[in-house]
Enzyme design. Structure first.
Site, PDB file in Angstrom:
ATOM      1  N   GLY A  20       0.489  -1.329  -0.151  1.00  0.00           N
ATOM      2  CA  GLY A  20       0.193   0.058   0.210  1.00  0.00           C
ATOM      3  C   GLY A  20       0.832   1.283  -0.001  1.00  0.00           C
ATOM      4  N   ARG A  24       7.261   2.106   0.845  1.00  0.00           N
ATOM      5  CA  ARG A  24       7.932   0.758   1.170  1.00  0.00           C
ATOM      6  C   ARG A  24       7.676  -0.141  -0.171  1.00  0.00           C
ATOM      7  NH1 ARG A  24       3.150  -1.969   4.907  1.00  0.00           N
ATOM      8  NH2 ARG A  24       4.679  -0.916   6.140  1.00  0.00           N
ATOM      9  N   ARG A  43       1.459  11.277  -9.275  1.00  0.00           N
ATOM     10  CA  ARG A  43       0.731  11.393  -7.701  1.00  0.00           C
ATOM     11  C   ARG A  43       1.808  10.803  -6.502  1.00  0.00           C
ATOM     12  NH1 ARG A  43      -5.167  12.366  -8.203  1.00  0.00           N
ATOM     13  NH2 ARG A  43      -5.888  12.567  -9.669  1.00  0.00           N
ATOM     14  N   ARG A  87      -0.249  -8.911  -3.385  1.00  0.00           N
ATOM     15  CA  ARG A  87      -0.426  -7.594  -2.324  1.00  0.00           C
ATOM     16  C   ARG A  87       0.478  -8.154  -1.039  1.00  0.00           C
ATOM     17  NH1 ARG A  87      -1.943  -3.888   1.166  1.00  0.00           N
ATOM     18  NH2 ARG A  87      -2.608  -4.507   3.664  1.00  0.00           N
ATOM     19  N   SER A  90       0.595  -4.231   5.809  1.00  0.00           N
ATOM     20  CA  SER A  90       0.318  -4.754   7.443  1.00  0.00           C
ATOM     21  C   SER A  90      -1.111  -5.265   7.590  1.00  0.00           C
ATOM     22  CB  SER A  90       1.155  -3.702   7.841  1.00  0.00           C
ATOM     23  OG  SER A  90       0.609  -3.106   7.041  1.00  0.00           O
ATOM     24  N   MET A 180      -6.627  -4.021   4.443  1.00  0.00           N
ATOM     25  CA  MET A 180      -8.528  -2.974   3.652  1.00  0.00           C
ATOM     26  C   MET A 180      -8.571  -2.850   2.126  1.00  0.00           C
ATOM     27  SD  MET A 180      -7.655   1.044   5.861  1.00  0.00           S
ATOM     28  CE  MET A 180      -9.126   1.598   4.466  1.00  0.00           C
ATOM     29  N   ASP A 204       0.124  -5.106  14.079  1.00  0.00           N
ATOM     30  CA  ASP A 204      -0.631  -4.554  15.422  1.00  0.00           C
ATOM     31  C   ASP A 204      -1.744  -5.382  15.833  1.00  0.00           C
ATOM     32  OD1 ASP A 204      -2.890  -2.952  14.377  1.00  0.00           O
ATOM     33  OD2 ASP A 204      -1.731  -3.003  12.997  1.00  0.00           O
ATOM     34  N   ARG A 217      10.142  -3.199  12.370  1.00  0.00           N
ATOM     35  CA  ARG A 217       9.634  -4.003  10.991  1.00  0.00           C
ATOM     36  C   ARG A 217      10.355  -4.781   9.875  1.00  0.00           C
ATOM     37  NH1 ARG A 217       3.850  -0.458  11.120  1.00  0.00           N
ATOM     38  NH2 ARG A 217       3.631  -0.751  13.106  1.00  0.00           N
TER      39      ARG A 217
END
Length: 234
Positions: A20, A24, A43, A87, A90, A180, A204, A217
């Protein structure tokens, strides 16, 4: 070149990893790919193409949420002929036995709604991963010292959830984690006859409220990327 991806057709590989966060994508490309080249900056949604073990790979940011991912996945499949889309991102754990730093390999993705809802209308379509990718990812995960869980996840429309009753039902029905994007990726892959998978790092925990500090991480996120890459080329 499309509205949201400024790359030439030959700049995008048939295998695409989709975090996402565009930064990353940059980190993963610089860490795992050889001769990585930035192919998209439209963008600020960065995309990179390089090679991994001699195989061409693109790592393209997708943004947050299913509407954003839908834009990039549609263009990658329809305009750039991407065949395998994984994908990497996290998620929040929803079961006691799923720990922070563990990896979830998503077999199915439940959702309240997706951008594809208008197509399916009254049908409750069940989006799922490509089995060959799923099996290869599970095999790759066994080579690493990381807790791995395989099963259903929940793709939420919102980050700041105000439906504790819905979360409770997801937990009750064994959903491993919440994120998401994956449900719409699986929908689109089914529609366009492509391979898709989501490999997620637990950052989390919705039950214990533990969260992974940012400085810890990288290693676990590295496991996730390596599992995705090995799965893509197995």
């Amino acid at each position: 070149m499309t509205v949201h991806i400024g790359a030439k057709p030959e700049d995008i590989a048939e295998t695409v990893l989709m975090p996402g966060d565009p930064y990353r994508a940059k980190w993963a490309a610089e860490t795992f790919l050889k001769d990585a080249k930035c192919v998209n900056e439209v963008r600020g949604m960065l995309g990179f193409t390089g090679t991994w073990n001699g195989n061409r790979v693109t790592i393209q940011g997708s943004g947050m949420g299913m509407p954003s991912l839908s834009i990039y996945a549609n263009e990658l499949m329809k305009d750039y002929n991407a065949q395998t889309l994984i994908r990497i991102g996290s998620c929040g754990a929803m079961q006691e036995d799923v720990k922070v730093r563990d990896v979830i390999i998503a077999m199915t993705a439940t959702s309240l709604s997706t951008p594809s809802r208008g197509i399916f209308r009254e049908i409750n379509f069940a989006p799922c991963a490509d089995y060959s990718l799923l099996e290869a990812a599970v095999t790759a995960s066994r080579k690493r010292d990381v807790g791995t869980h395989v099963g259903g996840i929940y793709s939420s429309d919102v980050f700041y959830d105000e439906r504790p009753d819905l979360t409770e039902q997801m937990m009750r029905h064994g959903i491993l984690g919440v994120e998401m994007e994956a449900a719409e990726l699986y929908n689109l892959a089914a529609r366009h006859k492509r391979r898709a998978l989501a490999v997620l790092t637990v950052s989390d925990h919705l039950i214990t409220h533990e969260a992974l500090p940012s400085d810890q991480r990288e290693k676990t996120f590295g496991d996730m990327v390596e599992i995705a890459l090995e799965a893509a080329f197995s």
